[in-house]
Design a protein around this motif. Structure first.
Motif, PDB file in Angstrom:
ATOM      1  N   ALA A 172      37.233  43.454  34.346  1.00  0.00           N
ATOM      2  CA  ALA A 172      35.890  43.357  33.238  1.00  0.00           C
ATOM      3  C   ALA A 172      35.150  42.551  34.781  1.00  0.00           C
ATOM      4  O   ALA A 172      34.166  42.747  34.787  1.00  0.00           O
ATOM      5  N   ARG A 173      36.021  42.082  35.502  1.00  0.00           N
ATOM      6  CA  ARG A 173      35.144  41.072  36.755  1.00  0.00           C
ATOM      7  C   ARG A 173      34.931  41.657  38.414  1.00  0.00           C
ATOM      8  O   ARG A 173      34.460  41.676  38.811  1.00  0.00           O
ATOM      9  N   GLY A 174      35.755  42.628  38.353  1.00  0.00           N
ATOM     10  CA  GLY A 174      35.124  44.347  39.414  1.00  0.00           C
ATOM     11  C   GLY A 174      36.297  43.306  40.150  1.00  0.00           C
ATOM     12  O   GLY A 174      36.387  42.295  40.084  1.00  0.00           O
ATOM     13  N   VAL A 175      37.440  44.187  41.226  1.00  0.00           N
ATOM     14  CA  VAL A 175      38.010  43.634  42.269  1.00  0.00           C
ATOM     15  C   VAL A 175      37.303  44.393  43.714  1.00  0.00           C
ATOM     16  O   VAL A 175      37.313  45.316  43.502  1.00  0.00           O
ATOM     17  N   ARG A 176      38.388  43.880  44.234  1.00  0.00           N
ATOM     18  CA  ARG A 176      38.813  44.310  45.754  1.00  0.00           C
ATOM     19  C   ARG A 176      39.831  45.714  45.786  1.00  0.00           C
ATOM     20  O   ARG A 176      40.059  45.436  45.032  1.00  0.00           O
ATOM     21  N   SER A 177      39.563  46.413  46.886  1.00  0.00           N
ATOM     22  CA  SER A 177      39.644  46.910  46.674  1.00  0.00           C
ATOM     23  C   SER A 177      41.675  47.096  47.616  1.00  0.00           C
ATOM     24  O   SER A 177      42.109  46.559  48.165  1.00  0.00           O
ATOM     25  N   GLY A 178      42.600  47.408  47.091  1.00  0.00           N
ATOM     26  CA  GLY A 178      43.621  47.089  46.964  1.00  0.00           C
ATOM     27  C   GLY A 178      44.757  46.571  45.536  1.00  0.00           C
ATOM     28  O   GLY A 178      45.399  46.167  45.901  1.00  0.00           O
TER      29      GLY A 178
ATOM     30  N   ARG B 126      48.123  46.085  44.273  1.00  0.00           N
ATOM     31  CA  ARG B 126      49.371  45.289  44.095  1.00  0.00           C
ATOM     32  C   ARG B 126      49.746  44.895  42.812  1.00  0.00           C
ATOM     33  O   ARG B 126      50.689  44.349  42.678  1.00  0.00           O
ATOM     34  N   LEU B 127      48.760  44.696  41.899  1.00  0.00           N
ATOM     35  CA  LEU B 127      49.080  44.707  40.322  1.00  0.00           C
ATOM     36  C   LEU B 127      50.665  45.671  40.306  1.00  0.00           C
ATOM     37  O   LEU B 127      52.033  45.838  39.127  1.00  0.00           O
ATOM     38  N   ASP B 128      50.095  47.153  40.344  1.00  0.00           N
ATOM     39  CA  ASP B 128      51.685  47.979  40.458  1.00  0.00           C
ATOM     40  C   ASP B 128      52.705  47.454  41.008  1.00  0.00           C
ATOM     41  O   ASP B 128      53.459  48.163  40.501  1.00  0.00           O
TER      42      ASP B 128
ATOM     43  N   ALA C  37      38.591  54.169  39.923  1.00  0.00           N
ATOM     44  CA  ALA C  37      39.441  53.534  41.310  1.00  0.00           C
ATOM     45  C   ALA C  37      40.568  53.738  41.370  1.00  0.00           C
ATOM     46  O   ALA C  37      42.012  53.409  42.446  1.00  0.00           O
ATOM     47  N   LEU C  38      41.405  53.058  40.338  1.00  0.00           N
ATOM     48  CA  LEU C  38      42.713  52.714  39.772  1.00  0.00           C
ATOM     49  C   LEU C  38      43.252  53.403  40.207  1.00  0.00           C
ATOM     50  O   LEU C  38      44.568  53.677  40.664  1.00  0.00           O
ATOM     51  N   LEU C  39      43.263  54.528  39.499  1.00  0.00           N
ATOM     52  CA  LEU C  39      44.040  55.734  39.326  1.00  0.00           C
ATOM     53  C   LEU C  39      43.508  56.592  41.232  1.00  0.00           C
ATOM     54  O   LEU C  39      44.685  57.021  41.367  1.00  0.00           O
ATOM     55  N   ALA C  40      42.667  56.134  41.783  1.00  0.00           N
ATOM     56  CA  ALA C  40      42.432  56.680  43.324  1.00  0.00           C
ATOM     57  C   ALA C  40      44.008  55.471  44.528  1.00  0.00           C
ATOM     58  O   ALA C  40      44.336  55.980  44.803  1.00  0.00           O
ATOM     59  N   GLU C  41      44.044  54.661  43.751  1.00  0.00           N
ATOM     60  CA  GLU C  41      45.383  53.714  44.346  1.00  0.00           C
ATOM     61  C   GLU C  41      46.273  53.992  43.407  1.00  0.00           C
ATOM     62  O   GLU C  41      47.489  53.354  44.402  1.00  0.00           O
ATOM     63  N   THR C  42      46.752  54.193  42.971  1.00  0.00           N
ATOM     64  CA  THR C  42      47.587  54.241  41.620  1.00  0.00           C
ATOM     65  C   THR C  42      47.576  55.841  40.893  1.00  0.00           C
ATOM     66  O   THR C  42      47.971  55.683  39.487  1.00  0.00           O
TER      67      THR C  42
END
Length: 228
Positions: A66-72, A76-78, A116-121
């Motif tokens: 909801a707030r937008g997050v930085r790359s990575g 980190r959550l994963d 973006a989420l799926l690009a990282e995980t």
């Protein structure tokens, strides 16, 4: 509760959750759950451990989306959820459901945040992608936490009906009586949604971890009704 969260918690959502019993099949095979009488204890324990963990990470993911997050941040959550899931079989099951949910979610709620989420995980944990979708759709962390907290008991409850032939009305009543506890778990999860991923709660469930590993071994030796 946000409509997106309701859809994710619906057993008809095509995320693949219907093939997972949340450890219930192994508990049944060991004779630990044999009737409606045994079910409340199993579900309550699961809610307060694996369910609480899932709720915390779903709430954090909703907050981030909801707030937008930085790359990575998604990575980190994963990794933090990985660290709190010692059973390899549990991690495989979570990622399988997460990938299925992500595929369905991308059609229902397309968003650059999900991309973006799926690009990282590429194979995200189930609570993380559920929370992200709720946040993308405009829901709040408590909505996401409630949805996955509910799923932590509704999935095994449905499995109990299929495995033991239990009365579906009685089983549904067991789940309904857990409503207050689901709300409590969701509230605690929402309260820490904005915390740094490393600071998120880490409730353990050693018995469920052992059940998951045993089920994975048995699944290789004989046909089981559920994948986990």
């Amino acid at each position: 509760m946000d409509v997106c969260a309701l859809i994710l918690a619906d057993s008809r959502f095509p995320g693949g959750g219907h093939v997972h019993s949340g450890g219930l099949e192994e508990a049944v095979s060991r004779g630990l759950v044999t009737s409606e009488t045994d079910l409340p204890g199993f579900l309550l324990s699961r809610l307060r451990t694996a369910g609480a963990l899932a709720a915390a990470f779903a709430a954090a993911a909703a907050h981030a989306a909801a707030r937008g997050v930085r790359s990575g941040h998604w990575l980190r959550l994963d990794r933090e959820l990985d660290a709190r899931t010692p059973s390899p079989a549990q991690r495989v099951a979570s990622r399988a459901q997460g990938r299925g949910t992500a595929r369905a979610g991308a059609v229902a709620w397309p968003s650059p945040v999900l991309t973006a989420l799926l690009a990282e995980t590429p194979r995200p944990h189930h609570p993380i992608v559920c929370g992200a979708l709720v946040g993308i759709a405009g829901g709040v962390p408590a909505d996401a936490a409630t949805a996955v907290g509910y799923l932590s008991v509704s999935g095994p409850a449905s499995a109990a009906v299929r495995l033991l032939g239990l009365d579906p009305f009685a089983v549904n009543a067991v789940v309904a009586r857990l409503g207050a506890e689901v709300r409590r778990v969701a509230g605690e999860a929402a309260a820490v949604a904005g915390a740094d991923p490393v600071e998120l709660p880490a409730p353990g469930s050693p018995a469920l971890d052992l059940f998951a590993e045993a089920h994975a071994r048995h699944h290789e030796e004989e046909v089981r009704l559920f994948a986990s």
